[in-house]
Scaffold this motif. Structure first.
Motif, short mmCIF file in Angstrom:
data_model
loop_
_atom_site.label_atom_id
_atom_site.label_comp_id
_atom_site.label_asym_id
_atom_site.label_seq_id
_atom_site.Cartn_x
_atom_site.Cartn_y
_atom_site.Cartn_z
N LEU A 1 48.66 77.80 -8.69
CA LEU A 1 48.62 77.95 -7.00
C LEU A 1 47.05 77.32 -6.64
O LEU A 1 47.05 76.71 -5.67
N GLN B 1 44.88 84.49 -4.43
CA GLN B 1 46.21 84.52 -4.03
C GLN B 1 46.38 85.83 -3.48
O GLN B 1 46.02 87.04 -4.02
N GLU C 1 53.94 81.23 -0.74
CA GLU C 1 52.58 81.65 -1.47
C GLU C 1 51.65 81.93 -0.03
O GLU C 1 51.60 81.11 0.47
N ALA D 1 43.44 83.34 -7.60
CA ALA D 1 44.77 82.48 -7.90
C ALA D 1 45.03 81.95 -9.13
O ALA D 1 44.19 81.51 -9.72
N PRO E 1 56.08 76.77 -2.69
CA PRO E 1 56.31 75.83 -3.95
C PRO E 1 57.68 75.31 -4.00
O PRO E 1 57.90 74.48 -4.87
#
Ligand SMILES: C[S@@+](CC[C@H](N)C(=O)[O-])C[C@H]1O[C@@H](n2cnc3c(N)ncnc32)[C@H](O)[C@@H]1O
Length: 399
Positions: free
Chosen positions: A218, A196, A185, A214, A242
């Motif tokens: 996240l 994000q 990410e 986000a 992740p």
């Protein structure tokens, strides 16, 4: 990978343009399917792994001279030989003279070939060598190289697995420059919150980077990183991987007894998320050039980000794997037997060319300005007491 010179303007290979075009069209569809915003982690997954189109599965040339990057095993056989020497006591003494080796992402097959040849020289027995490789063309390259480099008996004990073994093995797991390819990410810290980063399609059809607040999955881990390692400056850009903990769990699940050795570029978490590292670590590699624009050459460029080794250690501890060793690649290799491998290779030094080549490779692998400090080595173990740790500086306190 060797650190190449930065560049942003590299011409695209016309022969591979078809792949890039089809991937581009597929990415446009994915963005539309995701409601106009494709999180970067999904973009990275697609450009590296989309069936038939992604960088690792589309057959474009990657490794070695003329490829996109050169790795440690490509530089010199001494890398694999050193690992074999260091791991030999585990195979010999922890595993009663046997054991299976499992390598993730075997590249051209050189590491496997050099390691097995060294085990042969050391007369260390092993039962099987398994390779988990996502790239069909690299897999074919590994097969050709290993069939030529090894004895028929050794080659017969190599197998390519479609998935991780369901029965846990006793042996050694290897991953050199593989974790860095797991998608990340991309996030930005702005206005006191986490954004994000993702991909949108511009009116002219081009893919562009965009940001949105986000989602919790996240925002929460990143906010914790900010609290622990910030305050970050406005606009701070970085990555979070992740899939990393799940990868470590996968390794743990398939290791009943033995050691897993991970070598990759990365940092302890406090260095990774240092406020000074304002632009993160995500880069592309295209024909030995480092490319800063992550959207350049989709499907033709490797995309990679550093490894958070503290995260690897935490995930390992959580599943009962012990962090046995952690050090910079340079100091690790020097303690693991590289000087002896150098001496064995050059002998009395009368072959000046061979000596120079070997000395140059040792410099590349160990010097802080080359691969010596950017790359880290971490050994995770289970029920394993014969790993020769004495010569390896213990940097676990930095994690
Ligand atoms: C940078 S290359 C390193 C190759 C080799 N280990 C070396 O050091 O020369 C990355 C390797 O990992 C493979 N790979 C990438 N993603 C992978 C994944 N998710 N699982 C297994 N292998 C992967 C690639 O096809 C390639 O063989």
């Amino acid at each position: 990978m060797m650190p190449p010179k930065p560049s942003t303007n590299v011409p695209r290979d016309p022969a591979a343009a078809g792949v890039a075009e089809r991937l581009h069209a597929s990415l446009q569809q994915s963005v539309a399917g995701a409601g106009g915003f494709l999180p970067f982690v999904e973009y990275m997954q697609a450009v590296l792994y989309a069936p038939g189109l992604g960088y690792y599965v589309n057959g474009t040339h990657k490794l070695g001279q003329g490829g996109d990057f050169v790795t440690a095993p490509e530089l010199t056989p001494m890398f694999g030989e050193t690992l074999a020497t260091w791991l030999a006591p585990v195979l010999r003494d922890d595993l009663d003279g046997g054991g299976t080796l499992l390598e993730f992402g075997a590249g051209s097959g050189r590491l496997a070939g050099d390691l097995i040849a060294m085990l042969r020289e050391l007369r260390v027995p092993w039962e099987a060598y398994w390779i988990v490789e996502v790239s069909p063309d690299l897999r074919a390259r590994q097969q050709a190289h290993l069939e030529a480099a090894l004895t028929a008996d050794e080659y017969a004990r190599i197998a390519w697995l479609e998935r991780l073994p369901s029965t846990p093995l006793r042996g050694v797991v290897l991953a050199n420059e593989v974790l860095d390819a797991l998608p990340v990410e991309l996030f930005r810290w702005r206005e006191g919150r986490v954004w994000q980063v993702g991909v949108r399609v511009a009116p002219d059809g081009a893919l562009t980077l965009a940001e949105r607040p986000a989602p919790a999955a996240l925002a929460e881990p990143v906010a914790r990183l900010q609290e622990a390692h910030g305050p970050w400056p406005e606009g701070y850009l970085s990555e979070w991987r992740p899939a990393q903990a799940a990868w470590v769990r996968g390794v743990s699940d398939c290791l009943r007894q033995g050691v897993a050795l991970i070598v990759d570029y990365g940092f302890p978490r406090s260095a990774y998320y240092d406020p000074e590292r304002r632009e993160g670590t995500l880069v592309g590699y295209y024909r030995q050039q480092m490319i800063q624009d992550p959207l350049a050459h989709p499907g033709l460029m490797d995309l990679t980000a550093s490894v958070d080794f503290t995260g690897v250690a935490e995930a390992a501890n959580a599943v009962g794997l012990e962090v046995l060793a952690y050090a910079g690649q340079g100091e690790f290799l020097l303690g693991a037997g590289l000087p002896q491998r150098f001496e064995a290779r050059v002998g009395s030094g009368e072959d000046a060319r061979r000596t120079l080549q070997a000395a140059q490779a040792v410099r590349m692998l160990t010097l802080p300005g080359e691969m010596g400090e950017r790359f880290q080595a971490m050994a995770l173990g289970r029920d394993c007491s014969h790993l020769p740790l004495a010569g390896i500086p213990d940097r676990r306190g930095r994690l």
